[in-house]
Design an enzyme around this catalytic site. Structure first.
Site, PDB file in Angstrom:
ATOM      1  N   ARG A   1       0.856  -1.186   0.000  1.00 41.46           N
ATOM      2  CA  ARG A   1       0.000   0.000   0.000  1.00 41.46           C
ATOM      3  C   ARG A   1       0.893   1.238   0.000  1.00 41.46           C
ATOM      4  O   ARG A   1       1.987   1.232   0.561  1.00 41.46           O
ATOM      5  CB  ARG A   1      -0.869   0.003   1.250  1.00 41.46           C
ATOM      6  CG  ARG A   1      -1.779   1.208   1.338  1.00 41.46           C
ATOM      7  CD  ARG A   1      -2.558   1.234   2.633  1.00 41.46           C
ATOM      8  NE  ARG A   1      -3.390   2.415   2.697  1.00 41.46           N
ATOM      9  CZ  ARG A   1      -4.002   2.824   3.785  1.00 41.46           C
ATOM     10  NH1 ARG A   1      -3.875   2.146   4.906  1.00 41.46           N
ATOM     11  NH2 ARG A   1      -4.742   3.913   3.756  1.00 41.46           N
ATOM     12  N   HIS A   2       0.388   2.302  -0.591  1.00 41.92           N
ATOM     13  CA  HIS A   2       1.119   3.569  -0.581  1.00 41.92           C
ATOM     14  C   HIS A   2       1.346   4.066   0.844  1.00 41.92           C
ATOM     15  O   HIS A   2       0.641   3.669   1.781  1.00 41.92           O
ATOM     16  CB  HIS A   2       0.360   4.632  -1.385  1.00 41.92           C
ATOM     17  CG  HIS A   2      -0.982   4.973  -0.791  1.00 41.92           C
ATOM     18  ND1 HIS A   2      -1.125   5.822   0.286  1.00 41.92           N
ATOM     19  CD2 HIS A   2      -2.222   4.553  -1.106  1.00 41.92           C
ATOM     20  CE1 HIS A   2      -2.401   5.928   0.605  1.00 41.92           C
ATOM     21  NE2 HIS A   2      -3.090   5.150  -0.230  1.00 41.92           N
ATOM     22  N   GLY A   3       2.314   4.962   1.006  1.00 33.76           N
ATOM     23  CA  GLY A   3       2.587   5.562   2.309  1.00 33.76           C
ATOM     24  C   GLY A   3       1.495   6.554   2.716  1.00 33.76           C
ATOM     25  O   GLY A   3       0.647   6.940   1.909  1.00 33.76           O
ATOM     26  N   GLU A   4       1.546   6.955   3.969  1.00 37.41           N
ATOM     27  CA  GLU A   4       0.552   7.883   4.512  1.00 37.41           C
ATOM     28  C   GLU A   4       0.517   9.177   3.698  1.00 37.41           C
ATOM     29  O   GLU A   4       1.548   9.732   3.348  1.00 37.41           O
ATOM     30  CB  GLU A   4       0.881   8.216   5.965  1.00 37.41           C
ATOM     31  CG  GLU A   4      -0.102   9.187   6.592  1.00 37.41           C
ATOM     32  CD  GLU A   4       0.355   9.689   7.941  1.00 37.41           C
ATOM     33  OE1 GLU A   4      -0.264   9.303   8.944  1.00 37.41           O
ATOM     34  OE2 GLU A   4       1.332  10.476   7.982  1.00 37.41           O
ATOM     35  N   THR A   5      -0.707   9.647   3.464  1.00 34.16           N
ATOM     36  CA  THR A   5      -0.900  10.917   2.776  1.00 34.16           C
ATOM     37  C   THR A   5      -1.462  11.946   3.752  1.00 34.16           C
ATOM     38  O   THR A   5      -1.908  11.604   4.852  1.00 34.16           O
ATOM     39  CB  THR A   5      -1.884  10.778   1.599  1.00 34.16           C
ATOM     40  OG1 THR A   5      -3.185  10.493   2.128  1.00 34.16           O
ATOM     41  CG2 THR A   5      -1.447   9.700   0.623  1.00 34.16           C
TER      42      THR A   5
ATOM     43  N   ARG B   1      -0.131   9.067  -5.180  1.00 37.92           N
ATOM     44  CA  ARG B   1       0.390   8.588  -3.905  1.00 37.92           C
ATOM     45  C   ARG B   1       1.011   7.201  -4.038  1.00 37.92           C
ATOM     46  O   ARG B   1       2.023   6.907  -3.406  1.00 37.92           O
ATOM     47  CB  ARG B   1      -0.691   8.619  -2.836  1.00 37.92           C
ATOM     48  CG  ARG B   1      -1.953   7.804  -3.141  1.00 37.92           C
ATOM     49  CD  ARG B   1      -3.110   8.245  -2.230  1.00 37.92           C
ATOM     50  NE  ARG B   1      -4.308   7.457  -2.368  1.00 37.92           N
ATOM     51  CZ  ARG B   1      -5.328   7.761  -3.159  1.00 37.92           C
ATOM     52  NH1 ARG B   1      -5.270   8.831  -3.929  1.00 37.92           N
ATOM     53  NH2 ARG B   1      -6.409   6.996  -3.181  1.00 37.92           N
TER      54      ARG B   1
ATOM     55  N   GLU C   1      -7.563   2.998  -6.300  1.00 36.02           N
ATOM     56  CA  GLU C   1      -8.369   2.774  -5.093  1.00 36.02           C
ATOM     57  C   GLU C   1      -9.853   2.693  -5.448  1.00 36.02           C
ATOM     58  O   GLU C   1     -10.296   3.249  -6.458  1.00 36.02           O
ATOM     59  CB  GLU C   1      -8.121   3.887  -4.064  1.00 36.02           C
ATOM     60  CG  GLU C   1      -8.880   3.721  -2.759  1.00 36.02           C
ATOM     61  CD  GLU C   1      -8.583   2.434  -1.981  1.00 36.02           C
ATOM     62  OE1 GLU C   1      -8.778   1.323  -2.519  1.00 36.02           O
ATOM     63  OE2 GLU C   1      -8.194   2.549  -0.801  1.00 36.02           O
TER      64      GLU C   1
END
Length: 190
Positions: free
Chosen positions: A10-14, A62, A86
């Site tokens: 999963r992508h990092g925190e946005t 992201r 997503e």
């Protein structure tokens, strides 16, 4: 499934993750924590040979930014795949979770909030459409694959790969800065 293993990240925190906002098709930049999580992914993957892997990345910023940081040491090209975007949240895109949660609804079913909200977003994609998209993605694989995607899509890719129903999404772990592997019907975290 014919080609395995499948690595899922999963992508990092946005910024919007930190604010508890629905992103869906919209995008917000990685936070400092999100960039550190992407670097953590690079460190995890450093001990794994990815030669021969097909690398597929959601085209959303992201995920692509996370992939660029996490895979820079090992991968020469990133290939985007719209099927990894997503889940669409329709009219809830950009809204705070607290603005859309039904009165009395629990906000802590998962680290991402109640998964049921994603199924019921007005004009949203819903789990059946997301599942069909993930099945199509997995059915197209011709080599071991590493994909960089999003919270709900990550769970659905893994559920489909494991032959689990969409109702089991909440049973699969989520989170940023982690690599999950599905191989021979087994799910594990690197």
């Amino acid at each position: 499934m014919a080609f395995q293993p499948i690595y899922v990240m999963r992508h990092g925190e946005t910024v919007w993750n930190a604010e508890a906002r629905f992103q869906g098709a919209l995008n917000s930049p990685l936070t400092k924590t999100g960039r550190a999580q992407a670097q953590q992914l690079a460190d995890i993957l450093a001990g794994h040979d990815l030669s021969g892997f097909d690398v597929r990345v959601s085209p959303q910023g992201r995920a692509f930014e996370t992939a660029a940081i996490a895979l820079a040491r090992q991968v020469l090209e990133l290939h985007t795949d719209a099927r990894l975007r997503e889940i669409g949240v329709g009219l809830w895109s950009g809204k705070l979770r607290s603005e859309v949660a039904p009165v009395g609804a629990a906000q802590d079913d998962t680290p991402d909030g109640p998964l049921a909200l994603y199924e019921h977003a007005p004009e949203g994609e819903g789990f059946a459409a997301l599942r069909a998209r993930c099945q199509d993605f997995l059915g197209s694989l011709t080599a071991p694959t590493l994909c960089v995607t999003h919270g709900i899509t990550s769970r659905m890719v893994r559920a489909v790969a494991l032959g689990q129903p969409s109702a089991n999404l909440g049973d699969l772990p989520g989170g940023q800065g982690m690599v999950y592997v599905v191989e021979d019907g087994v799910h594990r975290r690197l």
